[in-house]
Design an enzyme around this catalytic site. Structure first.
Site, PDB file in Angstrom:
ATOM      1  N   GLU A  60       0.848  61.180 -83.886  1.00  0.00           N
ATOM      2  CA  GLU A  60       0.468  61.809 -81.866  1.00  0.00           C
ATOM      3  C   GLU A  60       1.258  60.530 -81.368  1.00  0.00           C
ATOM      4  O   GLU A  60       1.938  60.650 -80.305  1.00  0.00           O
ATOM      5  CB  GLU A  60      -1.038  62.215 -81.906  1.00  0.00           C
ATOM      6  CG  GLU A  60      -1.373  63.639 -82.898  1.00  0.00           C
ATOM      7  CD  GLU A  60      -1.971  63.078 -84.050  1.00  0.00           C
ATOM      8  OE1 GLU A  60      -1.997  63.720 -85.073  1.00  0.00           O
ATOM      9  OE2 GLU A  60      -2.427  62.107 -83.598  1.00  0.00           O
ATOM     10  N   HIS A 129     -12.047  70.044 -85.159  1.00  0.00           N
ATOM     11  CA  HIS A 129     -10.176  71.103 -84.457  1.00  0.00           C
ATOM     12  C   HIS A 129     -10.423  72.571 -84.014  1.00  0.00           C
ATOM     13  O   HIS A 129     -10.355  73.196 -83.727  1.00  0.00           O
ATOM     14  CB  HIS A 129      -9.995  72.028 -86.038  1.00  0.00           C
ATOM     15  CG  HIS A 129      -9.808  71.419 -87.053  1.00  0.00           C
ATOM     16  ND1 HIS A 129     -10.481  70.342 -87.875  1.00  0.00           N
ATOM     17  CD2 HIS A 129      -8.698  70.900 -87.330  1.00  0.00           C
ATOM     18  CE1 HIS A 129     -10.136  70.148 -88.804  1.00  0.00           C
ATOM     19  NE2 HIS A 129      -8.475  70.142 -88.474  1.00  0.00           N
TER      20      HIS A 129
END
Length: 337
Positions: A60, A129
């Site tokens: 990321e 998540h």
């Protein structure tokens, strides 16, 4: 007008902008050949090629860092972080680089960058998540933060974000990606309320960032919500029969303080709803804004219904979420105060 889910509306927005502006690029984890874990980018690589829509390593910091450099040189990258929970390795790039380029360069450079992220729970994804980190970005000067609740808004706001000259954090409530907008958890089962999507215009249109939407007009109490919680709040209002005005913030930074305060000054009462944890959540800022601007109009204390101050509880996520019942109790409490 076509009826679309939020996923389809987001894909349509990217399709429109890829076709309209050769400087627009789409990249991130699995967004190319696979079309994204939620299929938001399905078919775009086939249509526009691997130089415009491409996959990246699972890194990321590198995804956002590369996008910052591209944006500073005039490109318009729209990158996907697969889940909002994964953004923390890139937090430095977003907050220390993207958000500051315009000011550090004395206006010589800008950073027209969009970081898309699915946010919130409701898909049984567990702790890594399901988080709602919006408050971490609304604290950062130089960013804009957007969180739509309808397909129409999702497309119009994403187009506005891609066209914006500065960095935009674009949060997508995954619980309403494909239609169902809230669930009531009883025992081991979840009962979903069905949602057929929404009408979305074809082609290019945009919605100004920084403008809230009055989803339901009312005179008794103002409810401030965004994302999935807009629908849950609507269900709570239907249960109680209270004449509530529901405002969908849509833009979390900048906030549409004028619309918020005009509503509270009319109703004299306010309730804030969000899925994220209570302490230092966006609700605290909303309450401060309302109290400062509307104190002499208030007939009752401002209340909030939020997630727990605890790590995301996978086994008990449907108790963690603000439910129609929890919001209904808070509405009754505000009205009786």
């Amino acid at each position: 007008m076509a009826r679309m889910s939020m996923i389809e509306a987001l894909r349509d927005a990217m399709d429109v902008m890829l076709d309209r502006d050769p400087k627009v690029l789409i990249f991130g984890e699995d967004v190319g050949y696979f079309g994204g874990v939620f299929r938001c980018t399905a078919g775009l690589q086939t249509k526009y090629g691997e130089e415009r829509v491409f996959d990246t390593p699972i890194n990321e910091s590198a995804i956002v860092g590369m996008a910052v450099g591209m944006a500073a040189q005039g490109m318009r990258p729209c990158v996907e972080v697969q889940f909002a929970d994964y953004v923390f390795p890139a937090y430095d790039q977003i907050t220390q680089e993207a958000a500051r380029i315009r000011h550090r360069s004395n206006q010589m450079f800008s950073c027209p960058l969009v970081v898309r992220m699915p946010t919130g729970g409701g898909i049984f994804g567990g702790q890594t998540h399901s988080q709602s980190p919006e408050a971490l970005f609304t604290h950062v000067a130089g960013l804009k933060v957007v969180l739509p609740s309808t397909p129409y808004d999702a497309k119009g706001l994403l187009i506005a974000a891609i066209e914006d000259p500065d960095p935009v954090i674009f949060l997508e409530p995954k619980r309403i990606y494909n239609g169902p907008f809230y669930g009531n958890h009883t025992g081991k089962s979840v009962t979903w309320a069905s949602h057929p999507g929404g009408e979305v215009p074809e082609g290019h249109y945009s919605i100004p960032i920084g403008k809230a939407d009055i989803r339901r007009e009312g005179t008794a109490v103002t409810v401030l919500a965004y994302g999935t919680m807009v629908y849950v709040a609507e269900a709570a209002v239907e249960q109680t029969g209270i004449d509530a005005e529901i405002i969908d913030l849509r833009s979390l930074l900048p906030l549409d303080v004028d619309t918020i305060c005009a509503s509270v000054q009319k109703t004299g009462r306010c309730l804030v709803v969000h899925e994220a944890t209570r302490t230092s959540g966006l609700g605290a800022e909303l309450i401060a804004e309302v109290q400062e601007a509307c104190f002499w109009h208030l007939h009752a204390p401002i209340l909030r219904v939020t997630g727990w101050d605890a790590p995301y509880p996978h086994a008990a996520e449907w108790d963690y979420f603000p439910s129609p019942a929890r919001i209904a109790r808070a509405l009754t409490q505000v009205m009786e105060a």
